[in-house]
Design an enzyme around this catalytic site. Structure first.
Site, PDB file in Angstrom:
ATOM      1  N   HIS A 102      40.212  40.597  35.026  1.00  0.00           N
ATOM      2  CA  HIS A 102      40.500  41.598  36.056  1.00  0.00           C
ATOM      3  C   HIS A 102      40.930  42.950  35.491  1.00  0.00           C
ATOM      4  O   HIS A 102      41.820  43.620  36.028  1.00  0.00           O
ATOM      5  CB  HIS A 102      41.547  41.078  37.025  1.00  0.00           C
ATOM      6  CG  HIS A 102      41.065  39.952  37.900  1.00  0.00           C
ATOM      7  ND1 HIS A 102      39.747  39.822  38.289  1.00  0.00           N
ATOM      8  CD2 HIS A 102      41.737  38.894  38.453  1.00  0.00           C
ATOM      9  CE1 HIS A 102      39.625  38.748  39.048  1.00  0.00           C
ATOM     10  NE2 HIS A 102      40.810  38.168  39.156  1.00  0.00           N
ATOM     11  N   GLN A 160      33.258  34.932  44.244  1.00  0.00           N
ATOM     12  CA  GLN A 160      34.170  33.991  43.598  1.00  0.00           C
ATOM     13  C   GLN A 160      35.000  33.312  44.677  1.00  0.00           C
ATOM     14  O   GLN A 160      35.713  33.970  45.441  1.00  0.00           O
ATOM     15  CB  GLN A 160      35.090  34.711  42.614  1.00  0.00           C
ATOM     16  CG  GLN A 160      35.931  33.786  41.745  1.00  0.00           C
ATOM     17  CD  GLN A 160      35.191  33.323  40.493  1.00  0.00           C
ATOM     18  OE1 GLN A 160      34.091  33.814  40.195  1.00  0.00           O
ATOM     19  NE2 GLN A 160      35.783  32.400  39.755  1.00  0.00           N
ATOM     20  N   HIS A 169      40.883  41.366  46.155  1.00  0.00           N
ATOM     21  CA  HIS A 169      41.497  40.077  45.822  1.00  0.00           C
ATOM     22  C   HIS A 169      42.536  39.642  46.864  1.00  0.00           C
ATOM     23  O   HIS A 169      43.629  39.171  46.502  1.00  0.00           O
ATOM     24  CB  HIS A 169      42.148  40.160  44.435  1.00  0.00           C
ATOM     25  CG  HIS A 169      42.185  38.866  43.690  1.00  0.00           C
ATOM     26  ND1 HIS A 169      42.910  37.782  44.115  1.00  0.00           N
ATOM     27  CD2 HIS A 169      41.577  38.477  42.542  1.00  0.00           C
ATOM     28  CE1 HIS A 169      42.773  36.791  43.258  1.00  0.00           C
ATOM     29  NE2 HIS A 169      41.958  37.186  42.296  1.00  0.00           N
ATOM     30  N   GLU A 211      36.028  36.707  46.670  1.00  0.00           N
ATOM     31  CA  GLU A 211      35.894  37.944  45.902  1.00  0.00           C
ATOM     32  C   GLU A 211      34.412  38.226  45.649  1.00  0.00           C
ATOM     33  O   GLU A 211      33.829  37.709  44.705  1.00  0.00           O
ATOM     34  CB  GLU A 211      36.640  37.816  44.576  1.00  0.00           C
ATOM     35  CG  GLU A 211      38.079  37.360  44.704  1.00  0.00           C
ATOM     36  CD  GLU A 211      38.595  36.705  43.443  1.00  0.00           C
ATOM     37  OE1 GLU A 211      38.481  37.327  42.358  1.00  0.00           O
ATOM     38  OE2 GLU A 211      39.095  35.564  43.519  1.00  0.00           O
TER      39      GLU A 211
END
Length: 365
Positions: free
Chosen positions: A120, A302, A196, A329
């Site tokens: 990230h 994700q 997120h 995500e």
């Protein structure tokens, strides 16, 4: 004088090696604030720390309002967050294996923050900086707020200056649009942003999400090694715990995923490539009746079941535990910079980055 010069060089070298030059000595230029968008009975609050969603309040099937995203009571708590709760992550979301990649013949070493890998964006990614509020309109038919951030050449090891903008807009009946754009100013560079937020449609303080239903419109996943770095290969979800092509209870097969303690995998979304929106996922909480439908132009999503949340003190004193929420995500594929067979995440001064997400909220009886 020569001794002083040597000493200065030594100090600079130590600062660079310690990560100071990569952001650990970060001094924000913008003030940190909280902003709200409201349309009908949907209200969303944000902070410009990480361009973060800090609350999203929706009615259930009986009209009772609840906050359906995990978060903290104060902005200061987001500064100490290690779970990227509600934030925009980047310059490159997800993982890059070995915290390095080669682009146009140059090898770039990044700031590793997960063992030898980068996750990230590094030690101080986009989730841990103050964004500038470019535009804020809380009223009319389309309330919106736009955050922008200038990521400098060399930040966390990434090449080139990049201007990033994230725009949140409320549309129609209970819809949240997210538009992420990035422009490389002087060098080619990878960009892969993700939003997120941790979702629990029963309410952020309602317990785990194991009884909620989810459908994911991806018939393949990107296979990963023990460090969750993609191998470059794909696998069909058919006949596996990853098969959500038809709606399934989140917790129905989760305990089969012992290595990751739950879901933490990138789905290859079915549908057209390019900027046209395609369905990514649908989540439904039968107790509250709340439903979330997510569309995107990104190639992957994700799916993460907050496996590593542990005793996180959140809003109102609620303590979040593993599987308290789920993340969706949308993104380019993880570690795409090291896999030529993955869709490219490289932007250049002549090729910008555009990433769209559309959330539609509703209720069922």
């Amino acid at each position: 004088m020569a001794n002083i010069s040597v000493l200065l060089c030594l100090v600079i070298t130590i600062l660079v090696a310690s990560g100071f030059a990569n952001g650990s000595g970060y001094e924000p230029k913008e003030k940190i604030g909280v902003y709200e968008l409201k349309k009908g009975d949907l209200s969303v609050k944000f902070t410009n720390w990480g361009a973060t969603i800090i609350s999203l309040i929706l009615p259930d099937k009986n009209g009772k309002l609840a906050d359906v995203v995990l978060g903290y009571d104060s902005v200061n708590e987001y500064k100490n967050d290690t779970s990227y709760i509600g934030a925009i992550v980047g310059r490159v979301a997800n993982r890059i294996g070995g915290a390095q990649f080669t682009l146009n013949g140059t090898r770039y070493k990044l700031v590793a923050n997960e063992g030898k890998n980068i996750l990230h964006g590094g030690l101080r990614g986009f989730s841990d900086v103050v964004w500038k509020v470019k535009k804020y309109k809380n009223g009319g038919h389309t309330p919106s707020i736009a955050f922008t951030y200038h990521s400098a050449d060399g930040e966390q090891g990434f090449p080139g200056d990049v201007i990033v903008t994230v725009t949140y807009t409320l549309l129609g009946d209970k819809q949240l649009s997210i538009k992420m754009t990035a422009k490389a100013l002087n060098k080619p560079t990878p960009v892969n942003l993700a939003q997120h937020t941790y979702w629990n449609l029963g309410g952020h303080n309602s317990g785990n999400i194991l009884s909620q239903h989810i459908q994911i419109f991806g018939s393949k996943i990107t296979l990963v090694d023990k460090g969750l770095i993609p191998t470059g290969k794909f696998a069909s979800v058919n006949g596996t715990p990853y098969d959500f092509l038809k709606p399934q209870v989140v917790g129905s097969r989760i305990d089969k995923l012992k290595a990751t303690k739950g879901y933490d995998i990138n789905y290859v979304l079915d549908g057209p490539a390019g900027n046209k929106l395609k369905r990514a996922a649908v989540v439904h909480d039968s107790k509250s009746g709340r439903m979330l439908e997510l569309s995107t132009n990104a190639p992957g999503v994700q799916f993460y079941t907050s496996n590593y949340l542990q005793d996180v003190k959140g809003k109102g004193g609620c303590v979040y535990q593993p599987r308290a929420a789920l993340c969706l995500e949308t993104q380019g594929f993880p570690d795409a910079v090291n896999h030529p067979n993955f869709p490219s995440t490289i932007v250049t001064p002549t090729k910008s980055y555009k990433h769209y997400m559309l959330f539609k909220f509703s209720t069922t009886a």
